[in-house]
Design a protein around this motif. Sequence first.
Motif, short mmCIF file in Angstrom:
data_model
loop_
_atom_site.label_atom_id
_atom_site.label_comp_id
_atom_site.label_asym_id
_atom_site.label_seq_id
_atom_site.Cartn_x
_atom_site.Cartn_y
_atom_site.Cartn_z
N GLU A 169 33.71 13.80 80.00
CA GLU A 169 33.84 14.28 78.61
C GLU A 169 33.24 13.28 77.64
OE1 GLU A 169 35.02 17.04 77.28
OE2 GLU A 169 35.65 18.02 79.14
N VAL B 259 29.37 13.45 77.73
CA VAL B 259 28.77 14.52 76.92
C VAL B 259 28.77 14.13 75.45
CG1 VAL B 259 29.01 16.92 76.18
CG2 VAL B 259 29.42 16.30 78.57
N VAL B 260 29.88 13.59 74.98
CA VAL B 260 29.99 13.19 73.57
C VAL B 260 28.93 12.13 73.23
CG1 VAL B 260 31.46 11.94 71.93
CG2 VAL B 260 32.41 13.80 73.31
N LEU C 227 25.26 13.52 73.08
CA LEU C 227 24.93 14.24 71.84
C LEU C 227 24.95 13.31 70.63
CD1 LEU C 227 24.33 17.34 71.59
CD2 LEU C 227 25.33 16.64 73.76
N ALA D 58 34.75 14.50 67.27
CA ALA D 58 34.57 15.35 68.45
C ALA D 58 35.87 16.05 68.82
CB ALA D 58 34.05 14.52 69.62
N GLN E 242 36.62 20.04 68.68
CA GLN E 242 37.12 20.76 69.85
C GLN E 242 38.34 21.60 69.48
OE1 GLN E 242 35.50 20.48 72.68
NE2 GLN E 242 36.83 21.47 74.18
N SER F 195 33.19 22.76 69.59
CA SER F 195 32.66 21.97 70.70
C SER F 195 32.60 20.51 70.30
CB SER F 195 31.29 22.45 71.17
OG SER F 195 30.64 21.46 71.91
N ALA G 119 30.86 18.28 71.68
CA ALA G 119 29.47 17.81 71.72
C ALA G 119 28.78 18.00 70.37
CB ALA G 119 28.71 18.55 72.82
N ARG H 201 26.31 5.01 76.86
CA ARG H 201 25.77 6.35 77.07
C ARG H 201 25.25 6.51 78.48
NH1 ARG H 201 20.61 8.03 75.29
NH2 ARG H 201 20.01 5.99 76.14
N PHE I 166 20.82 18.68 79.13
CA PHE I 166 21.47 19.68 78.30
C PHE I 166 21.67 21.00 79.04
CE2 PHE I 166 19.67 16.73 75.18
CZ PHE I 166 20.87 16.29 74.67
N VAL J 95 24.90 20.27 80.61
CA VAL J 95 25.98 20.29 79.60
C VAL J 95 26.40 21.74 79.32
CG1 VAL J 95 26.52 19.88 77.17
CG2 VAL J 95 25.40 18.10 78.51
#
Length: 413
Positions: free
Chosen positions: A63, A66-67, A70, A230, A234, A239, A241, A267, A336, A339
Motif C-alpha cells: 500500500e 502505491v502511494v 504516485l 492518501a 481513501q 483512492s 493513490a 519509493r 500503473f 496498480v
Amino acid sequence: MHSTAVFLIEFGAILLGLGLLGRFAGRLRFSPIPLYLLAGLAFGEGGLLPLGASEEFVAIGAEIGVVLLLLMLGLEYTASDLVSNLKTQYPAGLVDATLNALPGAVMALLLGWGPVAAVVLAGVTWISSSGVIAKVLGDLGRLGNRETPVVLSILVLEDLSMAVYLPIVTALLAGSGLAAGSTTLAVALGVAGLVLLVAVRFGRHISRFVSSDDPEKLLLVVLGLTLLVAGLAQQLQVSAAVGAFLVGIALSGEAAEGAHHLLSPLRDLFAAVFFVFFGLHTDPSDIPPVLLPALALAAVTTLTKVATGYWAARRAGISARGRWRAGGTLVARGEFSIVIAGLAVTAGIEPSLGPLATAYVLILVVVGPLTARWTEPLALRLVGRRGGRAGTDRGPAAPDAVNDHVAETARRS
C-alpha cells in the motif's frame, strides 16, 4: 518471539532477493519489474515457497509502495504542466486512450467479465510504463531526438489522466456497478477537482509551508502529509493513490526537488514490495488458462501503441523514422497497469483478472524495449525507405523545459 524471528527471516530474505534481482536486471540493462513479479509468484499461494508470518507486513508495504509511486509521479509535474499539456496535447491523449483502452474493454466483455472489469482492463492496456520508457530512451541515446518530447507528452497525459481515472475505478469497484457507484463517483471527482484547484491556486504556499533546509524535517513532513491525504482520500472513495498524486502536483520548487531526492530510495524499496505482493496474490497455475488472451491483447495493443506514437509524431511534423521510433517506444506496460489491476484484485471482482494482467505486463515489459529498438528498421524495411535521414530527427522540437524533464526522468529511472 518465534513468530518475530520467522518474520525477520522471511522479510529479510525477500529484500535480499529483490536486491539481487535488481542488480541482475541492471547488469542486463533491463527493467526489474518482471523479475519482481516472478518473485511474487514464487512466494505466493501455489508457488515454490509460500510466505507465512510476513505476508501482512508485505501487504502494508505494498500500500505504501502505491502511494509513493504516485507521489513521486506527481512531483515530476507542476500545476502549470498539467494545464499546458491538457491544452496543447489533448488530441494525442484522446487517440491514445481510444486505441489502447478499447482492446482491454472488448477483451473483458468477450470473456464475460462484465462492465466493471471492462473499465479496469481498459486501464491496464491503456497506460504505458513511464519508468521503463524513460530508461529505454536514455539507454538508446534518444534524449535529443525530435520525437522524444512527443513521447513524453503522451506519457504526461496518461499520468495526469490517473487523477480522473482512478477515482472512477475506485467508485465502480465500491459500488459494483455504474448505478450503485454514481454518488460515490460524483464525490470522488468533486474531491479530486477541488484538490487540483487548490494545487493550481495555492501550490506555492503549500510548498513554502512544507519546505525545510533540514532533510529529516522535510522527509517527515512530506511523507506524513502524503500518507494523511492518501488516507483521507481513501475514506472518501477517491483512492489513496490519487491523493498522493495530487500532493505531488501541489509541491513545486525546492520542496519538490528535496522530497524527490529523499523519497526515491523509499519509493524503490516499497515499489518492489508492491510488485512482489501483487505476485503473491496470483496463483501461477491460474496463468496458463489466460495466456492466450494475454498474448492476443499484447499483440493488438503493441500495434495500437505503435499507431498512437506514429500519429502523434506525424502531427508534430516528425519524419517517418521518428514516427516509427515514437510508436515503438510507447509499447512497454508496467507499474500503473499493475496498480490498476491490483485495485480490482483487492475488490475481488474477477479472479482471472489478476493472472491476465500479470501475464500481459510480463510480456510487454519484455517486448517494449525490443520494439523501441527494432520498430524503426523493421518498418522501413517493410514499407520502403521514405522517411529521410535519421539526422533530421534530432534537435529540439519542444520547449527546453520539456527536454530537460525527459533527461531528468531518464536519469532518475
